[in-house]
Scaffold this motif. Structure first.
Motif, PDB file in Angstrom:
ATOM      1  N   TRP A 144       0.802  -1.223   0.000  1.00 29.60           N
ATOM      2  CA  TRP A 144       0.000   0.000   0.000  1.00 29.60           C
ATOM      3  C   TRP A 144       0.838   1.278   0.000  1.00 29.60           C
ATOM      4  CZ3 TRP A 144      -5.072   0.065  -0.979  1.00 29.60           C
ATOM      5  CH2 TRP A 144      -5.738  -1.178  -0.919  1.00 29.60           C
ATOM      6  N   ILE A 145       1.971   1.278   0.679  1.00 32.01           N
ATOM      7  CA  ILE A 145       2.782   2.493   0.786  1.00 32.01           C
ATOM      8  C   ILE A 145       3.905   2.491  -0.255  1.00 32.01           C
ATOM      9  CG2 ILE A 145       4.326   3.804   2.305  1.00 32.01           C
ATOM     10  CD1 ILE A 145       2.451   2.848   4.625  1.00 32.01           C
ATOM     11  N   ASP A 146       4.703   1.429  -0.273  1.00 32.70           N
ATOM     12  CA  ASP A 146       5.848   1.402  -1.180  1.00 32.70           C
ATOM     13  C   ASP A 146       5.431   1.270  -2.647  1.00 32.70           C
ATOM     14  OD1 ASP A 146       7.331   1.491   1.149  1.00 32.70           O
ATOM     15  OD2 ASP A 146       7.901  -0.625   1.084  1.00 32.70           O
ATOM     16  N   LEU A 147       4.508   0.355  -2.936  1.00 30.62           N
ATOM     17  CA  LEU A 147       4.145   0.104  -4.329  1.00 30.62           C
ATOM     18  C   LEU A 147       3.001   0.980  -4.832  1.00 30.62           C
ATOM     19  CD1 LEU A 147       4.483  -3.781  -4.328  1.00 30.62           C
ATOM     20  CD2 LEU A 147       6.108  -2.104  -5.196  1.00 30.62           C
ATOM     21  N   PHE A 148       1.947   1.173  -4.022  1.00 36.10           N
ATOM     22  CA  PHE A 148       0.813   1.982  -4.455  1.00 36.10           C
ATOM     23  C   PHE A 148       1.028   3.476  -4.199  1.00 36.10           C
ATOM     24  CE2 PHE A 148      -2.550  -1.627  -3.907  1.00 36.10           C
ATOM     25  CZ  PHE A 148      -2.090  -2.227  -5.059  1.00 36.10           C
ATOM     26  N   GLY A 149       1.947   3.823  -3.278  1.00 34.11           N
ATOM     27  CA  GLY A 149       2.285   5.217  -3.046  1.00 34.11           C
ATOM     28  C   GLY A 149       1.408   5.978  -2.073  1.00 34.11           C
ATOM     29  N   LEU A 150       0.610   5.285  -1.254  1.00 33.63           N
ATOM     30  CA  LEU A 150      -0.172   5.989  -0.243  1.00 33.63           C
ATOM     31  C   LEU A 150       0.774   6.609   0.775  1.00 33.63           C
ATOM     32  CD1 LEU A 150      -2.352   4.135  -1.558  1.00 33.63           C
ATOM     33  CD2 LEU A 150      -3.429   4.071   0.673  1.00 33.63           C
ATOM     34  N   GLY A 151       0.356   7.705   1.388  1.00 39.21           N
ATOM     35  CA  GLY A 151       1.167   8.350   2.407  1.00 39.21           C
ATOM     36  C   GLY A 151       1.036   7.634   3.737  1.00 39.21           C
ATOM     37  N   LEU A 152       2.094   7.652   4.521  1.00 39.20           N
ATOM     38  CA  LEU A 152       2.061   7.090   5.870  1.00 39.20           C
ATOM     39  C   LEU A 152       1.866   8.241   6.840  1.00 39.20           C
ATOM     40  CD1 LEU A 152       2.359   4.700   7.800  1.00 39.20           C
ATOM     41  CD2 LEU A 152       4.830   5.101   7.776  1.00 39.20           C
ATOM     42  N   GLU A 153       0.736   8.221   7.555  1.00 39.72           N
ATOM     43  CA  GLU A 153       0.397   9.321   8.444  1.00 39.72           C
ATOM     44  C   GLU A 153       0.748   9.053   9.898  1.00 39.72           C
ATOM     45  OE1 GLU A 153      -3.830  10.703   9.555  1.00 39.72           O
ATOM     46  OE2 GLU A 153      -3.159  11.984   7.907  1.00 39.72           O
ATOM     47  N   GLY A 154       0.764   7.801  10.312  1.00 42.68           N
ATOM     48  CA  GLY A 154       1.046   7.500  11.705  1.00 42.68           C
ATOM     49  C   GLY A 154       0.830   6.037  11.999  1.00 42.68           C
ATOM     50  N   VAL A 201      -2.805   6.995   4.065  1.00 41.59           N
ATOM     51  CA  VAL A 201      -3.851   7.889   3.580  1.00 41.59           C
ATOM     52  C   VAL A 201      -3.829   7.982   2.061  1.00 41.59           C
ATOM     53  CG1 VAL A 201      -4.028   9.273   5.676  1.00 41.59           C
ATOM     54  CG2 VAL A 201      -2.410   9.931   3.927  1.00 41.59           C
ATOM     55  N   LEU A 202      -5.031   8.143   1.532  1.00 41.94           N
ATOM     56  CA  LEU A 202      -5.255   8.301   0.105  1.00 41.94           C
ATOM     57  C   LEU A 202      -6.054   9.585  -0.073  1.00 41.94           C
ATOM     58  CD1 LEU A 202      -5.280   7.045  -2.776  1.00 41.94           C
ATOM     59  CD2 LEU A 202      -7.387   5.895  -2.119  1.00 41.94           C
ATOM     60  N   GLY A 203      -5.582  10.512  -0.889  1.00 42.02           N
ATOM     61  CA  GLY A 203      -6.289  11.765  -1.097  1.00 42.02           C
ATOM     62  C   GLY A 203      -6.015  12.755   0.016  1.00 42.02           C
ATOM     63  N   SER A 204      -6.767  13.869  -0.020  1.00 44.38           N
ATOM     64  CA  SER A 204      -6.552  14.909   0.982  1.00 44.38           C
ATOM     65  C   SER A 204      -7.855  15.644   1.270  1.00 44.38           C
ATOM     66  CB  SER A 204      -5.490  15.901   0.496  1.00 44.38           C
ATOM     67  OG  SER A 204      -5.931  16.547  -0.683  1.00 44.38           O
ATOM     68  N   GLY A 205      -7.802  16.464   2.304  1.00 43.61           N
ATOM     69  CA  GLY A 205      -8.961  17.253   2.684  1.00 43.61           C
ATOM     70  C   GLY A 205     -10.150  16.373   3.013  1.00 43.61           C
ATOM     71  N   PRO A 206     -11.360  16.830   2.701  1.00 44.83           N
ATOM     72  CA  PRO A 206     -12.550  16.056   3.046  1.00 44.83           C
ATOM     73  C   PRO A 206     -12.687  14.761   2.242  1.00 44.83           C
ATOM     74  CG  PRO A 206     -13.145  18.022   1.814  1.00 44.83           C
ATOM     75  CD  PRO A 206     -11.684  18.125   2.119  1.00 44.83           C
ATOM     76  N   HIS A 207     -11.904  14.639   1.164  1.00 44.46           N
ATOM     77  CA  HIS A 207     -11.955  13.426   0.344  1.00 44.46           C
ATOM     78  C   HIS A 207     -10.875  12.419   0.752  1.00 44.46           C
ATOM     79  CE1 HIS A 207     -14.943  15.253  -2.215  1.00 44.46           C
ATOM     80  NE2 HIS A 207     -14.201  16.343  -2.213  1.00 44.46           N
ATOM     81  N   ARG A 208     -10.134  12.721   1.786  1.00 46.89           N
ATOM     82  CA  ARG A 208      -9.076  11.842   2.295  1.00 46.89           C
ATOM     83  C   ARG A 208      -9.700  10.566   2.842  1.00 46.89           C
ATOM     84  NH1 ARG A 208      -7.923  11.119   7.352  1.00 46.89           N
ATOM     85  NH2 ARG A 208      -5.864  10.564   8.081  1.00 46.89           N
ATOM     86  N   VAL A 209      -9.116   9.427   2.492  1.00 41.21           N
ATOM     87  CA  VAL A 209      -9.566   8.131   2.995  1.00 41.21           C
ATOM     88  C   VAL A 209      -8.395   7.478   3.714  1.00 41.21           C
ATOM     89  CG1 VAL A 209     -10.433   5.840   2.372  1.00 41.21           C
ATOM     90  CG2 VAL A 209     -11.260   7.863   1.144  1.00 41.21           C
ATOM     91  N   GLU A 210      -8.639   7.026   4.934  1.00 44.24           N
ATOM     92  CA  GLU A 210      -7.646   6.290   5.707  1.00 44.24           C
ATOM     93  C   GLU A 210      -7.624   4.846   5.235  1.00 44.24           C
ATOM     94  OE1 GLU A 210      -7.902   5.698  10.077  1.00 44.24           O
ATOM     95  OE2 GLU A 210      -7.921   7.904  10.113  1.00 44.24           O
ATOM     96  N   VAL A 211      -6.429   4.276   5.128  1.00 43.30           N
ATOM     97  CA  VAL A 211      -6.283   2.849   4.865  1.00 43.30           C
ATOM     98  C   VAL A 211      -5.453   2.304   6.021  1.00 43.30           C
ATOM     99  CG1 VAL A 211      -5.472   1.078   3.271  1.00 43.30           C
ATOM    100  CG2 VAL A 211      -6.406   3.221   2.364  1.00 43.30           C
ATOM    101  N   ASP A 212      -6.125   1.643   6.955  1.00 37.25           N
ATOM    102  CA  ASP A 212      -5.459   1.118   8.141  1.00 37.25           C
ATOM    103  C   ASP A 212      -4.886  -0.255   7.828  1.00 37.25           C
ATOM    104  OD1 ASP A 212      -6.241   3.405   9.439  1.00 37.25           O
ATOM    105  OD2 ASP A 212      -7.957   2.475  10.427  1.00 37.25           O
TER     106      ASP A 212
END
Length: 153
Positions: A27-37, A52-63
């Motif tokens: 999810w992070i290395d290959l797909f490029g999602l940001g690591l938030e915590g 995280v995917l996206g930003s602002g109100p359209h941001r989706v967490e991927v746990d």
């Protein structure tokens, strides 16, 4: 029947596995999602990376979750798609109304979640007292903050 709340959008998906480093690689290395915590809970038997995917109100967490103890419940890696989270505009009203309709919630009621929002979980299975459920899926209802309500409402 008039519903006194609105589901506004997808807040998160939670994916479990026996090795969260493999999930992180995908999810992070290959797909490029940001690591938030990250988040750890003995009670919930989980250690997770919050991507995280996206930003602002359209941001989706991927746990990306792994059980702290693979021999103990709850098992956050079974099933691998652990749960989905939905933004709701009025969580207390939603819980009250859904309960009156016969919805089964998991124990614990409304509480503060890992991301700092109030949450509640709809049980994946119904029972005799509360026959409505997530139909096999654990569903997290998440109180949307004002900026998400404004953007998605």
């Amino acid at each position: 029947m008039s519903r006194p709340f609105r589901i506004l959008g997808l807040q998160q998906i939670a994916i479990g596995g026996p090795d969260r480093m493999k999930l992180r690689r995908l999810w992070i290395d290959l797909f490029g999602l940001g690591l938030e915590g990250d988040f750890t809970s003995e009670r919930e038997n989980v250690v997770e990376d919050i991507a995280v995917l996206g930003s602002g109100p359209h941001r989706v967490e991927v746990d990306l979750m792994q059980p702290l103890d693979p021999l103990r419940k709850p098992r956050v890696d079974e099933p691998p798609l652990n749960h989905i989270g939905l933004w709701v505009d009025d969580l207390p009203t939603a819980v009250e109304w859904l309960t009156a309709q016969g919805m089964r919630f998991t124990p614990g009621g409304i509480r503060r979640g890992a991301a700092g929002h109030d949450i509640v979980f709809i049980h994946p299975k119904g029972n005799e007292d509360f026959p409505l459920c997530g139909e096999g899926v654990l569903i997290e209802l998440v109180q949307a903050p004002p900026e998400v309500i404004a953007a998605l409402g």
